[in-house]
Design a protein around this motif. Structure first.
Motif, PDB file in Angstrom:
ATOM      1  N   SER A  87       0.792  -1.231   0.000  1.00 54.57           N
ATOM      2  CA  SER A  87       0.000   0.000   0.000  1.00 54.57           C
ATOM      3  C   SER A  87       0.827   1.285   0.000  1.00 54.57           C
ATOM      4  CB  SER A  87      -0.930   0.007   1.214  1.00 54.57           C
ATOM      5  OG  SER A  87      -0.178  -0.010   2.411  1.00 54.57           O
ATOM      6  N   ALA A  88       2.135   1.198  -0.205  1.00 47.80           N
ATOM      7  CA  ALA A  88       2.972   2.409  -0.131  1.00 47.80           C
ATOM      8  C   ALA A  88       2.572   3.463  -1.157  1.00 47.80           C
ATOM      9  CB  ALA A  88       4.443   2.053  -0.302  1.00 47.80           C
ATOM     10  N   GLN A  89       2.048   3.047  -2.300  1.00 47.18           N
ATOM     11  CA  GLN A  89       1.639   4.007  -3.328  1.00 47.18           C
ATOM     12  C   GLN A  89       0.355   4.745  -2.965  1.00 47.18           C
ATOM     13  OE1 GLN A  89       1.418   1.551  -6.839  1.00 47.18           O
ATOM     14  NE2 GLN A  89       3.346   2.409  -7.586  1.00 47.18           N
ATOM     15  N   VAL A  90      -0.560   4.089  -2.274  1.00 43.35           N
ATOM     16  CA  VAL A  90      -1.857   4.711  -1.990  1.00 43.35           C
ATOM     17  C   VAL A  90      -1.941   5.353  -0.606  1.00 43.35           C
ATOM     18  CG1 VAL A  90      -3.128   3.262  -3.605  1.00 43.35           C
ATOM     19  CG2 VAL A  90      -2.879   2.513  -1.255  1.00 43.35           C
ATOM     20  N   ARG A  91      -1.061   4.934   0.298  1.00 38.68           N
ATOM     21  CA  ARG A  91      -1.094   5.474   1.659  1.00 38.68           C
ATOM     22  C   ARG A  91      -0.974   6.991   1.731  1.00 38.68           C
ATOM     23  NH1 ARG A  91       2.826   1.841   4.869  1.00 38.68           N
ATOM     24  NH2 ARG A  91       3.478   1.987   2.775  1.00 38.68           N
TER      25      ARG A  91
ATOM     26  N   GLY B  23      -9.557   6.114   7.743  1.00 35.99           N
ATOM     27  CA  GLY B  23      -8.700   5.523   8.769  1.00 35.99           C
ATOM     28  C   GLY B  23      -8.822   4.013   8.804  1.00 35.99           C
ATOM     29  N   TRP B  24     -10.046   3.520   8.664  1.00 31.19           N
ATOM     30  CA  TRP B  24     -10.277   2.076   8.623  1.00 31.19           C
ATOM     31  C   TRP B  24      -9.570   1.461   7.416  1.00 31.19           C
ATOM     32  CZ3 TRP B  24     -13.048  -0.922   5.037  1.00 31.19           C
ATOM     33  CH2 TRP B  24     -13.278  -2.241   5.417  1.00 31.19           C
TER      34      TRP B  24
ATOM     35  N   MET C 137      -6.713  -1.427   7.506  1.00 32.04           N
ATOM     36  CA  MET C 137      -6.898  -2.705   6.807  1.00 32.04           C
ATOM     37  C   MET C 137      -5.738  -2.992   5.856  1.00 32.04           C
ATOM     38  SD  MET C 137      -9.569  -3.995   8.021  1.00 32.04           S
ATOM     39  CE  MET C 137     -10.454  -5.109   7.005  1.00 32.04           C
ATOM     40  N   LEU C 138      -5.261  -1.974   5.155  1.00 33.52           N
ATOM     41  CA  LEU C 138      -4.135  -2.171   4.251  1.00 33.52           C
ATOM     42  C   LEU C 138      -2.867  -2.532   5.022  1.00 33.52           C
ATOM     43  CD1 LEU C 138      -4.740   0.749   1.744  1.00 33.52           C
ATOM     44  CD2 LEU C 138      -5.040  -1.697   1.298  1.00 33.52           C
TER      45      LEU C 138
ATOM     46  N   GLU D  97     -10.868  -7.254   1.176  1.00 34.31           N
ATOM     47  CA  GLU D  97     -11.612  -7.440  -0.071  1.00 34.31           C
ATOM     48  C   GLU D  97     -11.419  -8.841  -0.636  1.00 34.31           C
ATOM     49  OE1 GLU D  97     -11.723  -5.576  -4.524  1.00 34.31           O
ATOM     50  OE2 GLU D  97     -11.194  -4.236  -2.882  1.00 34.31           O
ATOM     51  N   PHE D  98     -10.176  -9.334  -0.636  1.00 30.94           N
ATOM     52  CA  PHE D  98      -9.939 -10.691  -1.120  1.00 30.94           C
ATOM     53  C   PHE D  98      -8.669 -11.252  -0.507  1.00 30.94           C
ATOM     54  CE2 PHE D  98      -8.051  -7.987  -4.444  1.00 30.94           C
ATOM     55  CZ  PHE D  98      -6.747  -8.458  -4.455  1.00 30.94           C
ATOM     56  N   GLU D  99      -8.559 -12.580  -0.590  1.00 34.66           N
ATOM     57  CA  GLU D  99      -7.393 -13.308  -0.118  1.00 34.66           C
ATOM     58  C   GLU D  99      -7.283 -14.569  -0.967  1.00 34.66           C
ATOM     59  OE1 GLU D  99      -6.140 -14.018   4.206  1.00 34.66           O
ATOM     60  OE2 GLU D  99      -7.307 -15.794   3.687  1.00 34.66           O
TER      61      GLU D  99
END
Length: 162
Positions: free
Chosen positions: A9-13, A55-56, A60-61, A80-82
């Protein structure tokens, strides 16, 4: 080998943090501009809900990362998926950035499961045998290749090649 986790998630954080910081400013601006109490109250509720959801999503990410254990590669995106891929099913693993514009976090394209972050992937797996992947409402698909994003592609490739 033990369990190793890999973020994605480093790109979207940074974008999520920007919105979390801007949301209180937006709420303050609405309080100053909107003259009707009932509308301010509704917009305040939406602003607080928005900040809580952002924040949630960040949490989660952070909590649900890709991981590699002694038997499986676990590919995740928040809750969302695994997907669980047996390590024995992986024929080869390569590193290299590919860009697509599928606009979905998961898709199957020509027998390839694509798990994008910001329209990019940076690790590619070729599988020995087709694996069935369930995309929910979009159905189940057999895939022979998987492309996904991780913040540490070197570490992921090393973990999968052991």
């Amino acid at each position: 080998m033990g369990d190793r986790t890999f973020g994605y998630s480093a790109q979207v954080r940074p974008f999520l943090w920007v919105f979390i910081v801007v949301t209180p400013l937006e709420i303050l601006l609405v309080e100053l501009i909107v003259p009707w109490f009932w509308l301010r109250a509704v917009l305040l509720a939406f602003g607080v809900l928005s900040a809580l959801l952002l924040g949630w999503q960040l949490w989660m990410l952070h909590k649900f990362k890709h991981s590699v254990d002694d038997r499986y590669l676990w590919l995740r995106y928040a809750r969302e998926f695994e997907y669980r891929i047996p390590l024995a099913a992986i024929e080869s693993v390569t590193q290299g950035t590919t860009s697509r514009t599928l606009h979905r976090t998961r898709s199957v394209v020509d027998g390839t499961l694509v798990l994008e972050i910001s329209n990019s992937t940076n690790v590619s797996l070729r599988l020995n045998d087709p694996q069935e992947i369930d995309l929910g409402r979009r159905g189940a698909h057999d895939v022979t290749k998987i492309e996904f994003w991780t913040d540490d592609p070197d570490g992921m490739v090393r973990a999968l090649r052991k």
